[in-house]
Every structure is written in C-alpha cells, then in structure tokens.
Design an enzyme around this catalytic site. Structure first.
Site, PDB file in Angstrom:
ATOM      1  N   TYR A 142     -53.421 -20.456 -14.207  1.00 35.24           N
ATOM      2  CA  TYR A 142     -53.756 -19.754 -12.962  1.00 35.24           C
ATOM      3  C   TYR A 142     -53.874 -20.714 -11.782  1.00 35.24           C
ATOM      4  O   TYR A 142     -53.767 -20.300 -10.631  1.00 35.24           O
ATOM      5  CB  TYR A 142     -55.090 -19.011 -13.110  1.00 35.24           C
ATOM      6  CG  TYR A 142     -54.991 -17.661 -13.783  1.00 35.24           C
ATOM      7  CD1 TYR A 142     -54.284 -17.502 -14.966  1.00 35.24           C
ATOM      8  CD2 TYR A 142     -55.616 -16.561 -13.230  1.00 35.24           C
ATOM      9  CE1 TYR A 142     -54.206 -16.269 -15.584  1.00 35.24           C
ATOM     10  CE2 TYR A 142     -55.545 -15.325 -13.837  1.00 35.24           C
ATOM     11  CZ  TYR A 142     -54.836 -15.182 -15.010  1.00 35.24           C
ATOM     12  OH  TYR A 142     -54.773 -13.958 -15.601  1.00 35.24           O
ATOM     13  N   LYS A 192     -52.452 -22.105 -28.504  1.00 28.87           N
ATOM     14  CA  LYS A 192     -51.066 -22.048 -28.985  1.00 28.87           C
ATOM     15  C   LYS A 192     -50.651 -23.490 -29.280  1.00 28.87           C
ATOM     16  O   LYS A 192     -49.659 -24.008 -28.752  1.00 28.87           O
ATOM     17  CB  LYS A 192     -50.190 -21.380 -27.907  1.00 28.87           C
ATOM     18  CG  LYS A 192     -48.764 -21.078 -28.343  1.00 28.87           C
ATOM     19  CD  LYS A 192     -48.637 -19.982 -29.374  1.00 28.87           C
ATOM     20  CE  LYS A 192     -47.180 -19.833 -29.805  1.00 28.87           C
ATOM     21  NZ  LYS A 192     -47.012 -18.943 -30.977  1.00 28.87           N
ATOM     22  N   ASP A 224     -51.114 -15.645 -30.761  1.00 28.43           N
ATOM     23  CA  ASP A 224     -50.331 -14.472 -31.199  1.00 28.43           C
ATOM     24  C   ASP A 224     -50.997 -13.816 -32.411  1.00 28.43           C
ATOM     25  O   ASP A 224     -51.143 -12.598 -32.484  1.00 28.43           O
ATOM     26  CB  ASP A 224     -48.864 -14.839 -31.473  1.00 28.43           C
ATOM     27  CG  ASP A 224     -48.682 -16.100 -32.296  1.00 28.43           C
ATOM     28  OD1 ASP A 224     -49.676 -16.817 -32.551  1.00 28.43           O
ATOM     29  OD2 ASP A 224     -47.535 -16.370 -32.711  1.00 28.43           O
ATOM     30  N   ASP A 248     -57.475 -13.615 -20.511  1.00 31.33           N
ATOM     31  CA  ASP A 248     -57.187 -12.441 -19.685  1.00 31.33           C
ATOM     32  C   ASP A 248     -56.503 -11.375 -20.536  1.00 31.33           C
ATOM     33  O   ASP A 248     -56.893 -10.202 -20.545  1.00 31.33           O
ATOM     34  CB  ASP A 248     -56.282 -12.863 -18.512  1.00 31.33           C
ATOM     35  CG  ASP A 248     -56.021 -11.728 -17.543  1.00 31.33           C
ATOM     36  OD1 ASP A 248     -56.875 -10.826 -17.434  1.00 31.33           O
ATOM     37  OD2 ASP A 248     -54.954 -11.738 -16.900  1.00 31.33           O
ATOM     38  N   ASP A 252     -58.243  -7.661 -22.336  1.00 29.16           N
ATOM     39  CA  ASP A 252     -57.764  -6.291 -22.101  1.00 29.16           C
ATOM     40  C   ASP A 252     -57.485  -5.595 -23.434  1.00 29.16           C
ATOM     41  O   ASP A 252     -57.830  -4.426 -23.624  1.00 29.16           O
ATOM     42  CB  ASP A 252     -56.473  -6.285 -21.263  1.00 29.16           C
ATOM     43  CG  ASP A 252     -56.732  -6.060 -19.785  1.00 29.16           C
ATOM     44  OD1 ASP A 252     -57.780  -6.535 -19.294  1.00 29.16           O
ATOM     45  OD2 ASP A 252     -55.895  -5.421 -19.116  1.00 29.16           O
TER      46      ASP A 252
HETATM   47  C1  IPM Z   1     -59.341 -10.022 -14.665  1.00 29.70           C
HETATM   48  C2  IPM Z   1     -58.258  -9.590 -13.725  1.00 29.70           C
HETATM   49  C3  IPM Z   1     -57.952 -10.734 -12.774  1.00 29.70           C
HETATM   50  C4  IPM Z   1     -57.473 -11.902 -13.608  1.00 29.70           C
HETATM   51  C5  IPM Z   1     -56.972 -10.423 -11.639  1.00 29.70           C
HETATM   52  C6  IPM Z   1     -57.382  -9.213 -10.842  1.00 29.70           C
HETATM   53  C7  IPM Z   1     -56.787 -11.618 -10.740  1.00 29.70           C
HETATM   54  O1  IPM Z   1     -57.137  -9.175 -14.427  1.00 29.70           O
HETATM   55  O2  IPM Z   1     -60.439 -10.396 -14.204  1.00 29.70           O
HETATM   56  O3  IPM Z   1     -59.124 -10.000 -15.878  1.00 29.70           O
HETATM   57  O4  IPM Z   1     -56.279 -11.971 -13.965  1.00 29.70           O
HETATM   58  O5  IPM Z   1     -58.282 -12.770 -13.906  1.00 29.70           O
HETATM   59 MN    MN Z   2     -57.418  -9.103 -16.584  1.00 39.78          MN
END
Ligand code: IPM
Ligand code: MN
Length: 365
Positions: A142, A192, A224, A248, A252
């Site tokens: 990032y 990884k 993975d 990240d 999710d």
């Molecule tokens: C998160 C979000 C952020 C990230 C975005 C909105 C920049 O997806 O906090 O997980 O990728 O860190």
């Molecule tokens: Mn995210």
C-alpha cells in the site's frame, strides 16, 4: 465528570448514519462512568473533497494527531472513482493511518450464536469461531516505493512495491503475540514466503520475535492456503498476523463467517493513537435510506473504549448491548434471512434498542 476529546470523521455513504448511532451509544455509556465525551466532527473523504478540493486537509490531519482518538465511518463512492489517485477518498484514509502511525489493525472475527444461521456457510463450521486478525496497516504494497505507471514498446505497465523491513514486521508481530497471551496463546503468521522476498523477511522477523514469547505457539501459513482454511475450518485460529494487502483480503473473507461484513469492527493502534472504523465500506447503494447496519460502527466504538479510553467495562457494556439487539431478533437487511423470530429492522430500530440496553444498566458510582 472526566472530559475526553475525540474526533469523529463520519465520511461518505452510510458513514454518517452508522457513526451517529455509534457516537450516541458511546456517549451514553461513557456518561455512566462519569466521562463526558467532547466530539469534534470533521469532513473526510469524498465529502471533504467537495468542500476543500482535497479528500483531507492538513488541518484535519493535525486535529486528529493532536486529539489522538478518532472514530471513522466510511469513505468513498462512485462519484469520486475517477479522480486522480491522490484525490480519491481512500487516499485520505491511507494518509491518516500513516500520519497517526497506527501500524496494527485489529479485526476480531466472532460468530455470535444468534447469527450462526445468517452466514452463507454451514452452522457447524462457523459456530464458536473466535479469532483476531492483526493486519499490518502502514507498510507493505500500500505504501512501498517506487510506484508508477509507464510504457514499454507501446505497452503501458504499472509498478507497485511490496516492501517490509524487519522493524516494521517485528512491531506488529509483538502486538499479535501480546494479544495471544490474553487469548489462547497461539499466533498464526500468514505470508507468501514460497514466492516473495518480502514474505521471507516477514517470516524470519516473526520467528525472531517468537523467541521473546516462548509461552506462545507460533505457526506459519501461506496466504492462499489461509484463504481456504478460513472457510474450511475457521475455529483453528486464535490470532492471525499478516501484512497489509493479505490482511485486507483475508478480513473481508473472514467477515462472512459472522453473517455480514456489516458486523466487523476494527481498531488501528500504534503509540498513543487509536483509529476506530467499521471494516465495511460506504455502501453507496443503501446510503441515506436508513437501512444500514450500525453494529460494526458500534462495536468499533466499544474497541475505542477498550484501547484508547482504557474503559474495559464500558466496552463490555456496549458489546452486551449488541448481543441484546441480536438476541431480540432485530436484523438489518444485510443480516435478515427470514428465520423465525427475526424481524427486518432499519438503522433507527437498532439504534433505539441499543440505547435502551445501555441505559438500562445502572449508573456506576
Ligand atoms: C479496509 C478498506 C481500505 C483498505 C480502503 C477503503 C482503503 O478496504 O479498511 O479494509 O484497503 O485498507
Ligand atoms: Mn478492505
């Protein structure tokens, strides 16, 4: 009354709706502990861009640094997707994380028994899941340099850099090991390392830190495989520590164990600073309709009590109020499955019940 300053950055989309609920609950609970919150609301993300032509200003960043405690809603929306990278709402969030130095992002993954039926996964797989993702937040791909777009023989290409230094890895690893000591004593480091140099540095650095924690069990998992293990057998994890990009993505995926991304809170900590934000985004499709699930924002406020205010009981009061809401059967649209005993609710129904739950508990002397 003790007075504490915090900054609220409601942001875009459903951000303002869920942040309002979180602030009301937070103020009510803090009051019970004779603590008055002085909240300064500032624009951030797309809404800030509309006002100032930048997704965040130096003044807003400075105010956050000075105040040290920040509650954030969500940023982003389709109307800002075509802006230059630096003007996008997401850029403001990355800058804020970096400038606050909040290098460790804690994302607890807990399956509430009442919601085990709301997940797309089988109940027996997810029931009892309780783990903590520690995502490195201010390094990795990032932020790595160089990053640019160029062209070679008429073929455009782009470069991002995944970079980790030993010190960056070790400070976030320590957060994970310390957290494991307060939980079940196990850390799984995800990388990884079969391919990436930066992951080999990651693994070596984590191994060194592990020597300081002989009482904590350390395992390593390739990212993975980890993505697969999260949905195959999530109960195997206690604390997971991983880099910015992997964390990240994995968080999710893990959120769906809990029934909805709308349930996942997060705390980003480093030094004396704390940034608290729900993991879900701005959900432009439902923004302004009053149907957003405020529970991730409210649970983030609980984390704010725990980590920044050091008010553990207040944090637990908020978490109990969330359990009460779920126990009552109220479900916002993201969680609603038609299950008997559940009622489709909107944001304000949930907010009312939360406030009732926290005010029913007696004032603490
Ligand atoms: C998160 C979000 C952020 C990230 C975005 C909105 C920049 O997806 O906090 O997980 O990728 O860190
Ligand atoms: Mn995210």
């Amino acid at each position: 009354m003790k007075k504490i300053d915090i900054i609220a950055l409601p942001g875009d989309g459903i951000g303002p709706e869920v942040t309002t609920v979180a602030l009301n609950v937070l103020k009510a609970v803090c009051n019970r502990y004779h603590t008055e919150l002085n909240v300064t609301e500032l624009p951030f993300g797309g809404i800030c861009y509309e006002q100032y032509g930048e997704p965040v200003t130096d003044e807003i960043i400075d105010a956050c640094k000075k105040t040290k405690i920040v509650l954030l809603g969500a940023v982003g929306g389709p109307q800002w997707d075509d802006l230059n990278a630096g003007k996008r709402p997401e850029a403001a969030l990355l800058r804020l994380r970096k400038e606050l130095g909040v290098f460790a992002n804690l994302r607890p993954i807990q399956v509430h028994p009442a919601l085990a039926g709301a997940s797309t996964l089988k109940q027996e797989v997810i029931e009892g899941t309780d783990f903590l993702i520690v995502r490195e937040l201010t390094g990795g791909i990032y932020f790595g340099q160089p990053r640019y777009t160029s062209e070679e023989n008429g073929d455009p290409f782009s470069v991002d850099t995944m970079r980790y230094s030993r010190s960056e890895v070790q400070r976030v690893a320590r957060v994970a090991f310390d957290a494991a000591r307060l939980r079940n004593g196990r850390v799984c480091s995800v990388d990884k390392a079969n391919i990436l140099e930066s992951s080999r540095m990651w693994r070596k650095s984590v191994l060194e830190v592990a020597e300081e924690y002989p009482d904590v069990e350390l395992t390593h998992m390739l990212v993975d495989n980890c993505a697969m293990q999260i949905i195959r057998d999530p109960k195997q994890f206690d604390v997971m520590v991983t880099g910015n990009l992997f964390g990240d993505i994995l968080s999710d995926a893990a959120s769906m164990l809990t029934g909805s991304l709308g349930m996942l809170p997060s705390a980003s900590v480093g030094g004396e600073n704390g940034l608290y934000e729900p993991v879900h985004g701005s959900a432009p499709d439902i923004a302004g309709k009053g149907v957003a699930n405020p529970l991730a924002a409210v649970a983030s406020a609980a984390m704010l009590c725990r980590y920044s205010l050091k008010m553990e009981e207040a944090a637990q009061n908020i978490e109990e109020a969330i359990l009460k809401v779920l126990g009552s059967g109220l479900r916002t649209g993201d969680l609603y499955t038609n299950e008997t005993g559940t009622i489709l609710a909107n944001t304000s129904d949930v907010a009312d019940l939360l406030l009732k739950a926290v005010s029913e508990e007696e004032t603490v002397s």
